[in-house]
Design a protein around this motif. Structure first.
Motif, PDB file in Angstrom:
ATOM      1  N   ASP A  41       1.061  -1.046  -0.121  1.00 45.58           N
ATOM      2  CA  ASP A  41      -0.056   0.256   0.175  1.00 45.58           C
ATOM      3  C   ASP A  41       1.183   1.127  -0.480  1.00 45.58           C
ATOM      4  N   SER A  43      -1.051   4.598  -0.487  1.00 46.89           N
ATOM      5  CA  SER A  43      -0.653   5.256   0.208  1.00 46.89           C
ATOM      6  C   SER A  43      -0.745   6.411   1.258  1.00 46.89           C
ATOM      7  N   ARG A  46      -2.704   7.881   6.835  1.00 45.94           N
ATOM      8  CA  ARG A  46      -3.466   9.324   7.610  1.00 45.94           C
ATOM      9  C   ARG A  46      -2.652  10.163   8.981  1.00 45.94           C
ATOM     10  N   TYR A 213      -7.268  -0.426   8.472  1.00 44.91           N
ATOM     11  CA  TYR A 213      -8.026   0.816   8.790  1.00 44.91           C
ATOM     12  C   TYR A 213      -7.667   2.180   9.611  1.00 44.91           C
ATOM     13  N   ARG A 216      -5.530   4.753   7.168  1.00 40.49           N
ATOM     14  CA  ARG A 216      -6.890   4.969   7.259  1.00 40.49           C
ATOM     15  C   ARG A 216      -7.269   6.482   8.133  1.00 40.49           C
ATOM     16  N   GLY A 217      -7.166   5.830   9.605  1.00 41.38           N
ATOM     17  CA  GLY A 217      -8.035   6.457  10.861  1.00 41.38           C
ATOM     18  C   GLY A 217      -8.921   6.177  10.544  1.00 41.38           C
ATOM     19  N   ALA A 218      -9.182   4.785   9.826  1.00 42.19           N
ATOM     20  CA  ALA A 218     -10.931   4.866  10.512  1.00 42.19           C
ATOM     21  C   ALA A 218     -11.297   3.952  11.257  1.00 42.19           C
ATOM     22  N   PRO A 219     -12.073   3.863  11.609  1.00 43.80           N
ATOM     23  CA  PRO A 219     -12.697   2.791  12.832  1.00 43.80           C
ATOM     24  C   PRO A 219     -12.616   2.000  13.184  1.00 43.80           C
TER      25      PRO A 219
ATOM     26  N   TYR B 285     -13.217  10.274  -3.137  1.00 37.82           N
ATOM     27  CA  TYR B 285     -11.588  10.309  -2.033  1.00 37.82           C
ATOM     28  C   TYR B 285     -11.799   9.136  -2.041  1.00 37.82           C
ATOM     29  N   GLN B 286     -12.232   7.454  -1.908  1.00 38.63           N
ATOM     30  CA  GLN B 286     -11.619   6.376  -1.916  1.00 38.63           C
ATOM     31  C   GLN B 286     -10.391   5.820  -3.119  1.00 38.63           C
ATOM     32  N   ARG B 289      -7.449   9.021  -2.838  1.00 37.33           N
ATOM     33  CA  ARG B 289      -6.777   9.614  -1.560  1.00 37.33           C
ATOM     34  C   ARG B 289      -6.299   7.867  -1.279  1.00 37.33           C
ATOM     35  N   TRP B 290      -6.445   6.591  -1.273  1.00 34.27           N
ATOM     36  CA  TRP B 290      -6.700   5.758  -0.361  1.00 34.27           C
ATOM     37  C   TRP B 290      -5.660   4.293  -1.635  1.00 34.27           C
ATOM     38  N   ARG B 340     -15.019   4.359   6.340  1.00 32.28           N
ATOM     39  CA  ARG B 340     -14.058   3.790   4.690  1.00 32.28           C
ATOM     40  C   ARG B 340     -13.005   4.381   4.698  1.00 32.28           C
ATOM     41  N   GLY B 341     -12.633   5.390   5.159  1.00 33.38           N
ATOM     42  CA  GLY B 341     -11.748   6.464   4.817  1.00 33.38           C
ATOM     43  C   GLY B 341     -10.884   7.789   5.657  1.00 33.38           C
TER      44      GLY B 341
END
Lengths: 220, 445
Positions: A41, A43, A46, A213, A216-219, B285-286, B289-290, B340-341
């Protein structure tokens, strides 16, 4: 085969073979998964350690989030009763501890027989309830296959035979004990091949999602 | 665990099925392409997920489709059953035995066709299932892999394939071509008395847009221009890289997805942008950004921000100051931006700056119900009756907050809300967070 010879077989060559197959099977299955390609990955995370922070999922996912509790908590609790009862009966019973000490050199104090029997009883009752749920829920019936039912059987058998041996129900003690140990041998053999493998995969699957996750800073 | 059932399937949904096949290649080829694609996606991560499932069925309880219908076929992990079957038979550690003993039959084309409605019509890839799964399985990533296979086989629902194909041919799924963009910009610029720069050679910020905004909510073009003027940014739209929606991602079209992403990346590099702002659009955004850096093959040479992140950043820096809007508001977190972001804090910073009375829909920001229109589902018209059923759940969640104003930051969600509002004669209209901000800019300049 009488009780004595079954007992000798179950805790002798069958036990050794079961442990060998289990160890080899686990290694094979893990290697089969992790030898596959893994994408990188690229990317931008975050924040610097956000992926690592996501690994808290390994513990946190053991209890449902508030948003889901209304719909899943009751069966989660039954699942926990089964698992905790099983763990207490397995790890708290003095003869089991002796076996573990012989294998790994670890030891801890045992629990009274009555507590072990109670834990095993709760675990067995919970397993029966979980089977009933699997058979009666349309969602679970649809998802279930041979693995689900066979795994249930090989998990249930050591509990029942253990309780029968403890209370002297059924056959003579040696035969019951032989059946108990042999059923545990089957459990060990089956572990890498079916869903029991979740005891090992759990950390990896939660960890993989947690890292992704978290990045990405996602929950989680 | 009772499923709520409501009678909402009597609306204006179009009941005739869409043709769900593309191309003229023979069936055997379709199957072969699907399998090749499945195998391409079945790496270690997918394998781990497929091996880890214990068939507990909890994912169903988090899925709006199952919760609203009680139909077990909508169990999320069941939606990828053909992918799982292909994995067990061809990839997994015991695949040899599965084949030798015939324990897993080969996936058939008929199966793939019958799974089309589960893979496309009834999954928005919203990701609630991934948050309930005790094994932590990221089911939406598996659905995406299944969609890749379906697209390779030419088995995308026609209504989703048409805009995807159009995007591949024209650069925009909804007909928002360069010429249309230029016309809209000229009109909006004139109408709202705000300069909207297009095709500048150099800019610090490249702003992108969703074709839904261009075609349906053009006021958002004025809103972003007013905000950028307010904060004094060096920015531009580019006619060679404006369309942020990515239907390739939704349909499972890898090449289309890559091409759409590369247009944005190349435009950003051409203007030497330090920041690319993505519009109020979840999957955009997905996609950038990701996934953008993975498409590009290396780290992106610019930062990528959702518009709400940019607004919050400017508020924090003191460049964006707002008048108070004390109304009671509730915020619909777009799944692909928040759940998810990872963007859920930024919108709340904006509500605080507005002095709004924010009433949350869920205890954890981002865990609200999906609107039901994501993942390309809103385009699939034969699935409208089902979509209205899941929208009803969303509507209830909004109503329970008691807030006067419903706000979101995704134009696709907004479109879904508008459609649902009309269907149910609901009195709530979803507002754009960006437009609320633009309407409340403090007069400091």
């Amino acid at each position: 085969m009488n009780g004595a010879s079954l007992l000798d077989f179950a805790r002798g060559p069958a036990f050794e073979a079961a442990l060998a197959i289990m160890t080899f099977g686990i290694a094979w299955r893990l290697a089969g998964i992790f030898a596959l390609a893994r994408s990188v990955d690229r990317s931008e995370p975050r924040s610097r350690f956000s992926g690592l922070r996501g690994l808290r999922i390994i513990l946190s996912r053991s209890w449902p989030r508030a948003e889901f509790r209304e719909r899943v908590l009751e069966w989660d609790i039954v699942g926990y009763l089964f698992h905790i009862g099983y763990a207490v009966a397995f790890l708290g019973y003095a003869p089991h501890i002796l076996l573990i000490r012989n294998l790994f050199g670890l030891r801890w104090p045992g629990l009274p027989g009555g507590i072990i029997a109670f834990a095993a009883g709760v675990s067995a009752a919970s397993l029966l309830a979980l089977l009933g749920h699997r058979l009666s829920s349309p969602v679970l019936r649809q998802l279930s296959n041979f693995d689900d039912y066979f795994t249930w059987l090989v998990t249930f058998a050591p509990l029942v035979t253990g309780l029968m041996a403890y209370y002297g129900i059924g056959a003579d003690f040696q035969l019951m004990l032989g059946l108990h140990i042999f059923s545990a041998d089957i459990l060990f053999v089956w572990l890498p091949f079916g869903k029991l493998m979740h005891v090992i995969l759990l950390v990896f699957s939660r960890g993989t999602t947690g890292a992704a996750y978290g990045r990405r800073g996602a929950p989680v | 665990m009772s499923a709520t059932t409501i009678d909402t399937a009597t609306g204006p949904g179009k009941l005739e099925p869409s043709a769900g096949r593309q191309g003229t290649f023979p069936d055997a080829k379709r199957l072969e392409y699907a399998m090749t694609s499945f195998l391409q996606d079945l790496g270690a991560t997918a394998a781990l997920y497929l091996e880890a499932c214990v068939h507990c069925g909890q994912c169903a309880e988090a899925c709006h489709y199952y919760v609203q219908t009680g139909d077990p076929k909508y169990t999320p992990i069941w939606k990828i059953e053909p992918l799982k079957k292909a994995y067990k038979r061809h990839v997994g550690p015991f695949s040899f035995f599965y084949r030798l003993l015939g324990l897993k039959k080969a996936v058939t084309l008929a199966e793939l066709e019958s799974w089309q409605e589960l893979i496309y019509d009834s999954c928005t890839m919203c990701g609630r299932c991934a948050l309930v799964c005790p094994m932590g399985i990221d089911i939406p990533s598996l659905v995406l892999a299944a969609r890749h296979g379906m697209q390779a086989a030419g088995l995308v629902p026609r209504d989703l394939w048409e805009p995807t194909d159009r995007a591949n041919r024209e650069g925009s799924p909804l007909g928002a071509t360069k010429e249309v963009l230029k016309e809209r910009i000229a009109w909006v610029s004139d109408e709202h008395s705000v300069e909207i720069p297009l095709d500048r050679d150099r800019a610090d910020v490249l702003v992108t847009v969703s074709s839904v905004e261009i075609m349906k909510y053009p006021t958002s073009l004025a809103a972003i221009a007013k905000v950028m003027r307010h904060v004094g940014a060096s920015w531009t739209f580019r006619s060679d890289g404006y369309e942020a929606t990515n239907f390739g991602l939704l349909a499972g079209d890898r090449k289309g997805q890559r091409d759409a992403t590369m247009r944005l990346i190349n435009a950003a590099i051409a203007v030497n942008a330090k920041v690319v702002i993505l519009p109020e659009c979840g999957h955009a955004y997905q996609a950038l950004r990701w996934v953008g850096a993975n498409v590009y093959g290396k780290a992106l040479p610019f930062r990528v921000l959702h518009i709400s992140e940019f607004l919050a950043q400017e508020i924090r820096a003191g460049r964006l100051t707002l008048k108070t809007d004390p109304r009671s508001m509730t915020f619909h977190d777009p799944c692909q931006v928040a759940r998810r972001g990872g963007v859920s804090g930024a919108p709340r910073e904006i509500f605080r700056a507005l002095g709004a009375d924010l009433r949350e829909m869920s205890r954890t920001p981002g865990l609200n119900w999906c609107c039901g229109g994501g993942g390309g589902v809103i385009t699939v018209h034969h699935a409208d009756p089902l979509r209205y059923r899941v929208f009803h759940l969303k509507m209830q969640q909004v109503e329970e907050t008691g807030a006067d104003v419903l706000v979101s930051s995704c134009s696709n969600c907004r479109l879904t809300f508008d459609d649902g509002q009309a269907h149910f004669h609901w009195d709530k209209t979803a507002q754009s967070l960006l437009e609320i901000v633009a309407n409340n800019l403090a007069e400091t300049h």
